[in-house]
Design a protein around this motif. Structure first.
Motif, PDB file in Angstrom:
ATOM      1  N   ILE A 568      57.193   4.243  81.140  1.00 39.52           N
ATOM      2  CA  ILE A 568      57.139   3.654  80.067  1.00 39.52           C
ATOM      3  C   ILE A 568      58.654   3.338  79.643  1.00 39.52           C
ATOM      4  O   ILE A 568      59.475   4.379  79.453  1.00 39.52           O
ATOM      5  CB  ILE A 568      56.448   4.597  78.776  1.00 39.52           C
ATOM      6  N   ASP A 569      58.999   2.234  79.717  1.00 38.54           N
ATOM      7  CA  ASP A 569      60.409   1.587  79.237  1.00 38.54           C
ATOM      8  C   ASP A 569      60.362   0.569  78.039  1.00 38.54           C
ATOM      9  O   ASP A 569      60.018  -0.650  78.870  1.00 38.54           O
ATOM     10  CB  ASP A 569      61.067   1.385  80.798  1.00 38.54           C
ATOM     11  N   PHE A 570      60.502   0.596  77.125  1.00 30.99           N
ATOM     12  CA  PHE A 570      60.707  -0.310  76.367  1.00 30.99           C
ATOM     13  C   PHE A 570      61.545  -1.608  76.547  1.00 30.99           C
ATOM     14  O   PHE A 570      61.593  -2.545  75.844  1.00 30.99           O
ATOM     15  CB  PHE A 570      60.692   0.125  74.685  1.00 30.99           C
ATOM     16  N   ASP A 571      62.561  -1.258  77.516  1.00 26.36           N
ATOM     17  CA  ASP A 571      63.366  -2.156  77.794  1.00 26.36           C
ATOM     18  C   ASP A 571      62.835  -3.126  78.810  1.00 26.36           C
ATOM     19  O   ASP A 571      63.815  -4.227  79.123  1.00 26.36           O
ATOM     20  CB  ASP A 571      64.843  -1.590  78.405  1.00 26.36           C
ATOM     21  N   ASP A 572      61.602  -2.992  79.178  1.00 30.37           N
ATOM     22  CA  ASP A 572      60.855  -3.857  79.853  1.00 30.37           C
ATOM     23  C   ASP A 572      60.840  -5.202  79.126  1.00 30.37           C
ATOM     24  O   ASP A 572      60.596  -6.374  79.900  1.00 30.37           O
ATOM     25  CB  ASP A 572      59.330  -3.772  80.330  1.00 30.37           C
ATOM     26  N   PHE A 573      60.835  -5.236  77.974  1.00 31.14           N
ATOM     27  CA  PHE A 573      60.917  -6.417  77.015  1.00 31.14           C
ATOM     28  C   PHE A 573      62.065  -6.962  76.491  1.00 31.14           C
ATOM     29  O   PHE A 573      63.104  -6.227  76.570  1.00 31.14           O
ATOM     30  CB  PHE A 573      59.916  -6.113  75.735  1.00 31.14           C
ATOM     31  N   GLU A 574      62.168  -8.225  76.353  1.00 27.41           N
ATOM     32  CA  GLU A 574      63.376  -8.869  75.882  1.00 27.41           C
ATOM     33  C   GLU A 574      63.705  -8.105  74.886  1.00 27.41           C
ATOM     34  O   GLU A 574      62.896  -7.735  73.860  1.00 27.41           O
ATOM     35  CB  GLU A 574      63.296 -10.539  75.760  1.00 27.41           C
ATOM     36  N   THR A 575      65.137  -8.024  74.452  1.00 25.66           N
ATOM     37  CA  THR A 575      65.943  -7.463  72.945  1.00 25.66           C
ATOM     38  C   THR A 575      65.264  -8.237  71.957  1.00 25.66           C
ATOM     39  O   THR A 575      65.299  -9.237  71.793  1.00 25.66           O
ATOM     40  CB  THR A 575      67.166  -7.627  73.304  1.00 25.66           C
ATOM     41  N   SER A 576      64.552  -7.547  70.905  1.00 28.11           N
ATOM     42  CA  SER A 576      63.832  -8.129  69.816  1.00 28.11           C
ATOM     43  C   SER A 576      64.268  -7.375  68.628  1.00 28.11           C
ATOM     44  O   SER A 576      64.869  -5.954  68.585  1.00 28.11           O
ATOM     45  CB  SER A 576      62.425  -7.994  70.009  1.00 28.11           C
ATOM     46  N   ARG A 577      63.928  -7.947  67.398  1.00 25.75           N
ATOM     47  CA  ARG A 577      64.129  -7.197  66.148  1.00 25.75           C
ATOM     48  C   ARG A 577      63.028  -6.810  65.771  1.00 25.75           C
ATOM     49  O   ARG A 577      61.753  -7.651  65.681  1.00 25.75           O
ATOM     50  CB  ARG A 577      64.870  -8.396  64.937  1.00 25.75           C
ATOM     51  N   ILE A 578      62.743  -5.557  65.452  1.00 27.92           N
ATOM     52  CA  ILE A 578      61.696  -4.836  65.110  1.00 27.92           C
ATOM     53  C   ILE A 578      61.632  -4.182  63.679  1.00 27.92           C
ATOM     54  O   ILE A 578      62.589  -3.580  63.461  1.00 27.92           O
ATOM     55  CB  ILE A 578      61.244  -3.859  66.294  1.00 27.92           C
ATOM     56  N   LEU A 579      60.637  -4.542  62.768  1.00 29.83           N
ATOM     57  CA  LEU A 579      60.789  -3.627  61.582  1.00 29.83           C
ATOM     58  C   LEU A 579      59.672  -2.824  61.616  1.00 29.83           C
ATOM     59  O   LEU A 579      58.369  -3.053  61.883  1.00 29.83           O
ATOM     60  CB  LEU A 579      60.345  -4.954  60.513  1.00 29.83           C
ATOM     61  N   ILE A 580      60.212  -1.560  61.141  1.00 30.90           N
ATOM     62  CA  ILE A 580      58.942  -0.451  61.188  1.00 30.90           C
ATOM     63  C   ILE A 580      58.808  -0.051  59.795  1.00 30.90           C
ATOM     64  O   ILE A 580      59.871   0.277  58.954  1.00 30.90           O
ATOM     65  CB  ILE A 580      59.653   0.742  61.955  1.00 30.90           C
ATOM     66  N   VAL A 581      57.710  -0.151  59.295  1.00 31.10           N
ATOM     67  CA  VAL A 581      57.294  -0.021  57.965  1.00 31.10           C
ATOM     68  C   VAL A 581      56.260   1.280  57.629  1.00 31.10           C
ATOM     69  O   VAL A 581      55.299   1.191  58.247  1.00 31.10           O
ATOM     70  CB  VAL A 581      56.573  -1.178  57.339  1.00 31.10           C
ATOM     71  N   ASP A 582      56.771   2.400  57.196  1.00 31.58           N
ATOM     72  CA  ASP A 582      55.727   3.680  56.979  1.00 31.58           C
ATOM     73  C   ASP A 582      56.591   4.396  55.659  1.00 31.58           C
ATOM     74  O   ASP A 582      57.686   4.621  55.758  1.00 31.58           O
ATOM     75  CB  ASP A 582      55.940   4.282  58.154  1.00 31.58           C
ATOM     76  N   ASP A 583      55.529   4.850  54.905  1.00 34.73           N
ATOM     77  CA  ASP A 583      56.266   5.595  53.767  1.00 34.73           C
ATOM     78  C   ASP A 583      56.656   6.922  54.128  1.00 34.73           C
ATOM     79  O   ASP A 583      57.256   7.912  53.115  1.00 34.73           O
ATOM     80  CB  ASP A 583      55.294   5.696  52.448  1.00 34.73           C
ATOM     81  N   ASN A 584      56.204   7.542  55.403  1.00 30.26           N
ATOM     82  CA  ASN A 584      56.373   8.879  55.682  1.00 30.26           C
ATOM     83  C   ASN A 584      57.576   9.058  56.704  1.00 30.26           C
ATOM     84  O   ASN A 584      57.836   8.066  57.666  1.00 30.26           O
ATOM     85  CB  ASN A 584      55.055   9.420  56.281  1.00 30.26           C
ATOM     86  N   LEU A 585      58.489   9.616  56.355  1.00 31.45           N
ATOM     87  CA  LEU A 585      59.997   9.559  56.865  1.00 31.45           C
ATOM     88  C   LEU A 585      59.572  10.202  58.367  1.00 31.45           C
ATOM     89  O   LEU A 585      60.559   9.419  59.471  1.00 31.45           O
ATOM     90  CB  LEU A 585      60.820  10.714  56.250  1.00 31.45           C
TER      91      LEU A 585
END
Length: 696
Positions: A568-585
């Motif tokens: 599992i390597d998330f750098d397999d994908f082109e560099t992207s802007r990802i917004l993470i939304v969650d009320d739990n820290l």
């Protein structure tokens, strides 16, 4: 008028039967010779001349009846096939009563052994059917054309003989005949002249109105005597009375819901019909036919109350079901949210901790977290099954890969217990089948887990095979067996193990505790797949569970599912802007940890309002959107973002801790993707692979 006509017609038939003088009469050679002839020529065990009144059938002649029935010379109508001949006026031909819609529930089939029946109506002048001439067999029989013709001819002879009796006994004059006819009717009947005075009554009318005889009614104004008031005691004017109108306006009327008054001053609800009597074009009076509907109203009221109670119970059940669904949704969310952190951070820590003792402790946490998650999944799966919400999602399934992973999954546990774990896939098993792989894997995991749990020595085996159907080469039958050399089960155990929360007695011999839900859920999954699961066991020797799923579609090799990458390597994908939304820290930190070694640019929002702001500001390629948040929910935030020109190109994946099928289906329709907590790295990888381009 149909009810009145029906009543008089039925009464006329009964009168015709009465005038024969044959009911409850002695046996006669003329009839006995005919039944004996029919039985002998047709080789039928039983032949009857059966006369039917309003409550029973009387055998004027019988041949071959059992002793007890022969002595009684009749049966109730509940045991009568002949009543159907009388009711329809047509022949009844039955080859197999067990399968015949009209008579299959008749007690004569089960209690007297009547299987085949051939009967014709005994019809006399006036068209009245008094009974039937029939032959009966105790086995299935196809009646030939010649046999049917013979019984029809013999019936004609019987009808002629009875017609003679009617002629001989027809000395009753017309007035007496009419009186008999009226008295035979089950309803009250009275006639009146144009002034409303009673001209005749039948015995039922006298009885219903509570008079000792009709003399007190004849010549009296019937409206003033029995119809003078409404049910509440208020006056009922004669000009408003439908019976009075029938006389004045020559109208036929039928009324329900009014009351008649008895001699003792009490009243009862009635349904009546009134018809004018016209002679040579001149109105001479009216005839009224009425019945007491007290019992019918009581039944209708009881039925209405029962329906009302049932509707209330239904609403309570629906409310309870909604409350249960809300509870399960809340429980799922509240438990899965911390489980997301427990399991997720445990996996992250595995990459940092090198100390052997610390890693062992970490493995205990990971194992316990997985056990707790399995328990939650079992309870929620059972709830879905009970509410019929569980659905299958068939797709390409590689059973060889599944078997390899299962062997890897359980090999350590088998080794720890000193057991041999055998996993065998037959060579001719197709590479790809159209199955819900996750659900089939769930069944195999349940069966293998149980086998290892209740086995202390020997081996546990999983065998997978397919059986081709020569007529349908594109389909096959999937068969897999899980066997063990464990404690085994008793006959009583085998009767209950597929019921929820039930466990075999051998469960008491192991320290491992289960919910008693795995086999129940497995059975439901197999049945939804169109298959069957069964169990065989010998106490103290071992058990084998067998699953058989027919008509499984064979897919082409190119339709096989794509395996999860080992790395599992998330750098397999082109560099992207990802917004993470969650009320739990903790959830935000966990996802941050998953992406920590990658080059992606992450943004974090703790609620829906902030998510909208950051989406407009940074225009992310991908948004991981929590659903349940204070203020603006994830679904509401998605709608705002999707309608905003500056950020509506973002792919939005729903991230939720709920596992209710209804909500999942709704979210999948409006969001681009779907993830359920707790989120594993490979699940996250597979989902975002659908939306982020691969690095070149």
């Amino acid at each position: 008028m149909p009810d009145r006509i029906s009543a008089i017609s039925s009464a006329d038939r009964l009168l015709a039967l009465k005038t024969t003088g044959l009911m409850d009469s002695e046996r006669e050679e003329a009839f006995d010779r005919l039944t004996e002839l029919a039985s002998r020529v047709l080789e039928a065990p039983v032949a009857l001349v059966s006369l039917v009144d309003d409550s029973r059938q009387f055998f004027k002649s019988s041949c071959g009846l059992p002793g007890a029935v022969e002595a009684q010379r009749g049966t109730p109508l509940s045991h009568s096939f002949c009543q159907h001949v009388v009711n329809t006026g047509s022949a009844l031909i039955v080859e197999n009563a067990v399968e015949h819609e009209l008579v299959k529930d008749n007690p004569a089939v089960t209690e007297l052994g009547v299987i085949s029946y051939l009967g014709f109506p005994i019809r006399v002048s006036g068209g009245h059917v008094l009974g039937s001439f029939c032959v009966i067999d105790t086995k299935i029989r196809r009646w030939s054309t010649s046999e049917i013709s013979l019984v029809e001819d013999l019936t004609a002879i019987v009808s002629s003989e009875i017609e003679l009796r009617i002629s001989r006994n027809n000395s009753v004059d017309t007035a007496e005949r009419l009186e008999l006819l009226l008295d035979s009717a089950g309803e009250g009947i009275y006639g009146m002249d144009v002034a409303g005075n009673c001209t005749f009554v039948n015995s039922t009318c006298v009885e219903l109105l509570g008079y000792p005889d009709g003399g007190e009614l004849l010549g009296k104004n019937m409206h003033q005597l029995i119809h003078h008031s409404h049910g509440d005691g208020s006056e009922f004017p004669e000009e408003d009375c439908a019976i009075f109108k029938a006389c004045c306006a020559r109208e036929v009327s039928k009324v329900s819901g009014e009351v008649f008054w008895k001699k003792d001053g009490s009243s009862f609800p009635v349904e009546y019909s009134s018809s004018p009597i016209v002679r040579e074009g001149k109105l001479v009076g009216a005839v009224v036919l009425f019945s007491d509907i007290t019992r019918r109203l009581e039944t209708e009221n009881a039925l209405a109350k029962a329906l009302e109670d049932a509707e209330k119970a239904k609403r309570r059940a629906e409310r309870a079901d909604r409350e249960k669904s809300r509870f399960l949704a809340n429980m799922s969310h509240e438990i899965r949210t911390p489980m997301n952190a427990v399991i997720g951070f445990t996996e992250l820590l595995g990459g940092y901790i090198q100390d052997a003792k610390a890693r062992r402790y970490l493995d205990v946490i990971r194992s316990s977290g997985s056990s707790l998650l399995n328990l939650i999944n079992d309870i929620l799966d059972l709830s879905k099954i009970e509410s019929a919400e569980i659905e299958l999602s068939p797709g390409p399934c590689n059973l060889r890969d599944m078997a390899s992973r299962l062997q890897l999954l359980f090999s350590q546990k088998a080794e720890d217990k000193g057991l041999r774990l055998n996993v065998v896939v037959a060579p001719d098993v197709p590479k790809s089948l159209n199955l819900d792989g996750e659900r089939i894997r769930q069944v195999m995991v349940n069966l293998l887990g149980n086998a290892l749990k209740f086995t202390e020595g020997g081996e546990v085996s999983l065998s997978i095979a397919t059986l081709k159907d020569e007529g349908y080469p594109e389909k096959t039958t999937l068969i897999f067996n899980v066997s063990d050399t464990g404690y085994g089960m008793t006959e009583e155990d085998l009767k209950k193990i597929f019921k929820p929360f039930q466990q075999a007695s051998s469960a008491a011999r192991t320290s491992e505790v289960g919910t008693g839900l795995g086999l129940s859920i497995s059975q439901s999954i197999v049945q939804l797949s169109g298959g069957k699961i069964s169990a065989q066991s010998t106490f103290g020797v071992g058990s084998m569970f067998s699953v058989r799923i027919p008509a499984v579609e064979i897919l082409k090799e190119e339709e096989q599912s794509i395996d999860t990458p080992a790395r599992i390597d998330f750098d397999d994908f082109e560099t992207s802007r990802i917004l993470i939304v969650d009320d739990n820290l903790l959830n935000r930190e966990l996802l941050d940890g998953y992406f920590a070694a990658s080059s992606h640019k992450l943004f974090f929002a703790h609620n829906g309002e902030r998510a909208v702001e950051l989406a407009k500001e940074h225009q992310p390629h991908l948004i991981l959107m929590d659903i349940r948040m204070p203020g603006i929910s994830g679904s509401e935030a998605r709608e705002i973002i999707a309608s905003s020109p500056e950020c509506n190109q973002a792919n939005i994946i729903a991230v939720t801790a709920s596992s209710m099928l209804g909500q999942e289906m709704k979210l999948r329709k409006v969001f681009h993707g779907y993830l359920r907590k707790p989120i594993r790295p490979h699940e996250l990888y597979e989902e975002i692979a659908k939306f982020l381009p691969q690095r070149k």
